[in-house]
Design a protein around this motif. Structure first.
Motif, PDB file in Angstrom:
ATOM      1  N   ILE A  65       0.839  -1.195   0.000  1.00  0.00           N
ATOM      2  CA  ILE A  65       0.000   0.000   0.000  1.00  0.00           C
ATOM      3  C   ILE A  65       0.874   1.245   0.000  1.00  0.00           C
ATOM      4  CG2 ILE A  65      -1.692   1.300   1.351  1.00  0.00           C
ATOM      5  CD1 ILE A  65      -2.798  -1.428   2.289  1.00  0.00           C
ATOM      6  N   ASP A  66       1.961   1.198   0.773  1.00  0.00           N
ATOM      7  CA  ASP A  66       2.944   2.274   0.778  1.00  0.00           C
ATOM      8  C   ASP A  66       4.082   1.840  -0.149  1.00  0.00           C
ATOM      9  OD1 ASP A  66       4.483   4.464   1.362  1.00  0.00           O
ATOM     10  OD2 ASP A  66       4.937   3.882   3.414  1.00  0.00           O
ATOM     11  N   THR A  67       4.728   2.763  -0.811  1.00  0.00           N
ATOM     12  CA  THR A  67       5.812   2.414  -1.729  1.00  0.00           C
ATOM     13  C   THR A  67       6.896   1.621  -1.011  1.00  0.00           C
ATOM     14  OG1 THR A  67       5.392   4.377  -3.032  1.00  0.00           O
ATOM     15  CG2 THR A  67       7.523   3.333  -3.317  1.00  0.00           C
ATOM     16  N   HIS A  68       7.236   2.014   0.195  1.00  0.00           N
ATOM     17  CA  HIS A  68       8.227   1.304   0.989  1.00  0.00           C
ATOM     18  C   HIS A  68       7.513   0.588   2.132  1.00  0.00           C
ATOM     19  CE1 HIS A  68      10.735   4.270  -1.073  1.00  0.00           C
ATOM     20  NE2 HIS A  68      11.687   3.360  -0.971  1.00  0.00           N
ATOM     21  N   ASP A  69       6.868  -0.503   1.805  1.00  0.00           N
ATOM     22  CA  ASP A  69       6.114  -1.257   2.802  1.00  0.00           C
ATOM     23  C   ASP A  69       7.081  -1.814   3.849  1.00  0.00           C
ATOM     24  OD1 ASP A  69       4.380  -2.918   4.199  1.00  0.00           O
ATOM     25  OD2 ASP A  69       3.286  -3.467   2.401  1.00  0.00           O
ATOM     26  N   VAL A  70       6.742  -1.660   5.098  1.00  0.00           N
ATOM     27  CA  VAL A  70       7.643  -2.045   6.189  1.00  0.00           C
ATOM     28  C   VAL A  70       7.335  -3.436   6.739  1.00  0.00           C
ATOM     29  CG1 VAL A  70       8.112   0.319   6.867  1.00  0.00           C
ATOM     30  CG2 VAL A  70       6.169  -0.873   7.875  1.00  0.00           C
ATOM     31  N   GLY A  71       6.714  -4.275   5.974  1.00  0.00           N
ATOM     32  CA  GLY A  71       6.239  -5.569   6.463  1.00  0.00           C
ATOM     33  C   GLY A  71       7.274  -6.648   6.636  1.00  0.00           C
ATOM     34  N   GLY A  72       8.532  -6.320   6.732  1.00  0.00           N
ATOM     35  CA  GLY A  72       9.568  -7.334   6.764  1.00  0.00           C
ATOM     36  C   GLY A  72       9.878  -7.947   8.112  1.00  0.00           C
ATOM     37  N   TYR A  73       9.622  -7.221   9.196  1.00  0.00           N
ATOM     38  CA  TYR A  73       9.932  -7.725  10.536  1.00  0.00           C
ATOM     39  C   TYR A  73       8.673  -7.660  11.381  1.00  0.00           C
ATOM     40  CZ  TYR A  73      14.810  -7.667   9.293  1.00  0.00           C
ATOM     41  OH  TYR A  73      16.007  -7.923   8.683  1.00  0.00           O
ATOM     42  N   ASN A  74       7.968  -8.763  11.441  1.00  0.00           N
ATOM     43  CA  ASN A  74       6.704  -8.809  12.180  1.00  0.00           C
ATOM     44  C   ASN A  74       6.927  -9.237  13.624  1.00  0.00           C
ATOM     45  OD1 ASN A  74       5.312  -8.075   9.899  1.00  0.00           O
ATOM     46  ND2 ASN A  74       4.860 -10.177   9.304  1.00  0.00           N
ATOM     47  N   ILE A  75       6.003  -8.871  14.491  1.00  0.00           N
ATOM     48  CA  ILE A  75       6.054  -9.266  15.897  1.00  0.00           C
ATOM     49  C   ILE A  75       6.059 -10.786  15.971  1.00  0.00           C
ATOM     50  CG2 ILE A  75       4.778  -9.235  18.079  1.00  0.00           C
ATOM     51  CD1 ILE A  75       3.720  -6.459  17.200  1.00  0.00           C
ATOM     52  N   GLY A  76       6.944 -11.322  16.800  1.00  0.00           N
ATOM     53  CA  GLY A  76       7.023 -12.765  16.975  1.00  0.00           C
ATOM     54  C   GLY A  76       7.970 -13.459  16.016  1.00  0.00           C
ATOM     55  N   HIS A  77       8.551 -12.705  15.096  1.00  0.00           N
ATOM     56  CA  HIS A  77       9.525 -13.268  14.171  1.00  0.00           C
ATOM     57  C   HIS A  77      10.916 -12.793  14.552  1.00  0.00           C
ATOM     58  CE1 HIS A  77       5.838 -13.811  11.824  1.00  0.00           C
ATOM     59  NE2 HIS A  77       6.492 -14.786  11.220  1.00  0.00           N
ATOM     60  N   GLN A  78      11.899 -13.340  13.877  1.00  0.00           N
ATOM     61  CA  GLN A  78      13.294 -12.976  14.138  1.00  0.00           C
ATOM     62  C   GLN A  78      13.487 -11.468  14.086  1.00  0.00           C
ATOM     63  OE1 GLN A  78      16.110 -15.057  11.713  1.00  0.00           O
ATOM     64  NE2 GLN A  78      17.684 -13.539  12.011  1.00  0.00           N
ATOM     65  N   GLN A  79      14.321 -10.962  14.971  1.00  0.00           N
ATOM     66  CA  GLN A  79      14.636  -9.546  15.011  1.00  0.00           C
ATOM     67  C   GLN A  79      15.723  -9.221  13.988  1.00  0.00           C
ATOM     68  OE1 GLN A  79      13.002  -7.255  17.072  1.00  0.00           O
ATOM     69  NE2 GLN A  79      11.680  -9.040  17.246  1.00  0.00           N
ATOM     70  N   ARG A  80      15.858  -7.962  13.675  1.00  0.00           N
ATOM     71  CA  ARG A  80      16.879  -7.505  12.722  1.00  0.00           C
ATOM     72  C   ARG A  80      18.268  -7.881  13.239  1.00  0.00           C
ATOM     73  NH1 ARG A  80      16.487  -3.630   8.733  1.00  0.00           N
ATOM     74  NH2 ARG A  80      14.445  -3.072   9.519  1.00  0.00           N
ATOM     75  N   ILE A  81      19.108  -8.380  12.354  1.00  0.00           N
ATOM     76  CA  ILE A  81      20.483  -8.753  12.683  1.00  0.00           C
ATOM     77  C   ILE A  81      21.341  -7.490  12.643  1.00  0.00           C
ATOM     78  CG2 ILE A  81      22.466 -10.126  11.934  1.00  0.00           C
ATOM     79  CD1 ILE A  81      20.369 -12.058  10.652  1.00  0.00           C
ATOM     80  N   ALA A  82      22.198  -7.295  13.629  1.00  0.00           N
ATOM     81  CA  ALA A  82      22.961  -6.048  13.758  1.00  0.00           C
ATOM     82  C   ALA A  82      24.314  -6.076  13.046  1.00  0.00           C
ATOM     83  CB  ALA A  82      23.164  -5.728  15.231  1.00  0.00           C
TER      84      ALA A  82
END
Length: 80
Positions: A20-37
């Motif tokens: 819906i948004d050009t840069h959809d932020v749906g990549g890290y959902n609650i309950g899934h793996q967190q972003r790797i640092a």
């Protein structure tokens, strides 16, 4: 590869979801793996399994950014 030298020249992710948004932020959902640092991985846009009908961009590019190259060449850098 283990040092993730590519992150010096590709400080962005590989792409992003398009929704819906050009840069959809749906990549890290609650309950899934967190972003790797780690370098080279922290800019990845998702940890989700890509499913049929999901739409993503692919944004290749090499960037020669002076301060990132300078940091990589500093004494004590893992890249030196």
């Amino acid at each position: 590869v283990d040092l993730r030298l590519g992150a010096v020249f590709m400080p962005h992710g590989l792409g992003h979801f398009i929704g819906i948004d050009t840069h959809d932020v749906g990549g890290y959902n609650i309950g899934h793996q967190q972003r790797i640092a780690q370098n080279g991985l922290r800019s990845l846009r998702t940890c989700r399994v890509v499913q049929p009908n999901m739409t993503l961009t692919v944004e290749p590019g090499l960037y020669f950014i002076n301060h990132l190259i300078d940091d990589a060449l500093k004494e004590g850098s893992p890249f030196k």
